[in-house]
Every structure is written in C-alpha cells, then in structure tokens.
Design a protein around this motif. Structure first.
Motif, PDB file in Angstrom:
ATOM      1  N   SER A  10      -2.815   5.478  -2.678  1.00 25.95           N
ATOM      2  CA  SER A  10      -1.414   5.014  -2.846  1.00 25.95           C
ATOM      3  C   SER A  10      -1.604   3.770  -3.674  1.00 25.95           C
ATOM      4  CB  SER A  10      -0.792   4.467  -1.481  1.00 25.95           C
ATOM      5  OG  SER A  10       0.334   3.931  -1.567  1.00 25.95           O
ATOM      6  N   ALA A  15      -4.391   4.749   1.783  1.00 26.88           N
ATOM      7  CA  ALA A  15      -3.535   4.765   2.930  1.00 26.88           C
ATOM      8  C   ALA A  15      -4.096   5.552   3.964  1.00 26.88           C
ATOM      9  CB  ALA A  15      -1.984   5.169   2.582  1.00 26.88           C
ATOM     10  N   GLN A  27      -5.499   0.642   5.741  1.00 25.03           N
ATOM     11  CA  GLN A  27      -5.668   0.687   4.314  1.00 25.03           C
ATOM     12  C   GLN A  27      -7.254   0.264   3.733  1.00 25.03           C
ATOM     13  OE1 GLN A  27      -2.695  -1.212   2.466  1.00 25.03           O
ATOM     14  NE2 GLN A  27      -3.549  -3.206   2.919  1.00 25.03           N
TER      15      GLN A  27
END
Length: 137
Positions: A10, A15, A27
């Motif tokens: 991401s 993520a 994350q």
C-alpha cells in the motif's frame, strides 16, 4: 499456535492483517519487517510472549512474481529430470563398453563428470600403452 500475517503493498508500506484474530493490523516499511511487526501486534492483543507462537507471512504476490516463481519451479524439476536422464545415459553407455571419453563427448560433459556419475565397476578398464601395443606390462 500459528498465525497468518497477510500483507499487501500500500504505497510505500506493507499493510498487515492477521485473519485469525479480529482487529489485528499493522504495517511495515519492508517485507522483511512484516513478521516482527505482526508478532508484536499479535502479542499485544493476546497479552502473550511474542515468541510463544509462529507467524506465517503471506504477501500478496503480483502476477509477474507468481509466474516467475512457477517458471523457476518448473526449471528446477526440468534440471532434476535432466540430471537423472544424464546419470542413466552415462551408466548405460559405460556398461555397454563405451569409453569415458566417448561417453563424455556424446553427453556433452567432461570426462571427469562422467566418471563421477558412474560407479567404478561400470567404467572400462584403462589400458596402458604397452597393453595397447600387445606387449606385456
């Protein structure tokens, strides 16, 4: 217990979600950091030692990566098959009386490699110059 750390790229981050435990997300900047971050998040939510469980990292792979991994797997299988066929061929040639040098030329290998592939009992006896000339040793 073993938990799954699913991760999806991401932006500049990975993520992370852990489907076995509702609400566990984290994350990481790099894929190599995913396990540690997931482990920390799981331990925090469950209030357990972070080393008391296993984590299986499962990144979402782009299609190109999946194809490359499949191609490399097929290559490994083909190499194993080629090696098996080569060993069989080298042994068969030597058992039929071909010299190591002739077998190596036919197989596209060095004589040393052919010798490694075949047990000594299959290799033709090496004759000395005097034996080839019909003279006693």
């Amino acid at each position: 217990m073993k938990y799954t750390a699913r991760c999806v790229r991401s932006g500049d981050w990975w993520a992370i979600s852990v489907p076995e435990i509702k609400g566990v997300f984290s994350q990481a900047r790099r894929l190599a950091q995913v396990e540690g971050m997931a482990r920390e998040a799981i331990a925090l939510v469950l209030d357990v030692d972070p080393h008391s469980f296993d984590v299986d990292v499962q990144p979402d792979l782009p299609q190109e990566v999946t194809r490359a991994r499949q191609a490399r797997g097929a290559l490994r299988k083909a190499e194993e098959s080629a090696e098996e066929a080569t060993v069989t061929a080298a042994r068969a040639l030597l058992a039929k009386g071909y010299t190591v040098r002739d077998a190596s030329a036919l197989l596209g290998l060095s004589p040393q490699r052919v010798s490694q592939l075949a047990p000594k009992r299959l290799r033709p006896a090496v004759r000395t110059r005097s034996a080839r000339a019909g003279k006693p040793h």
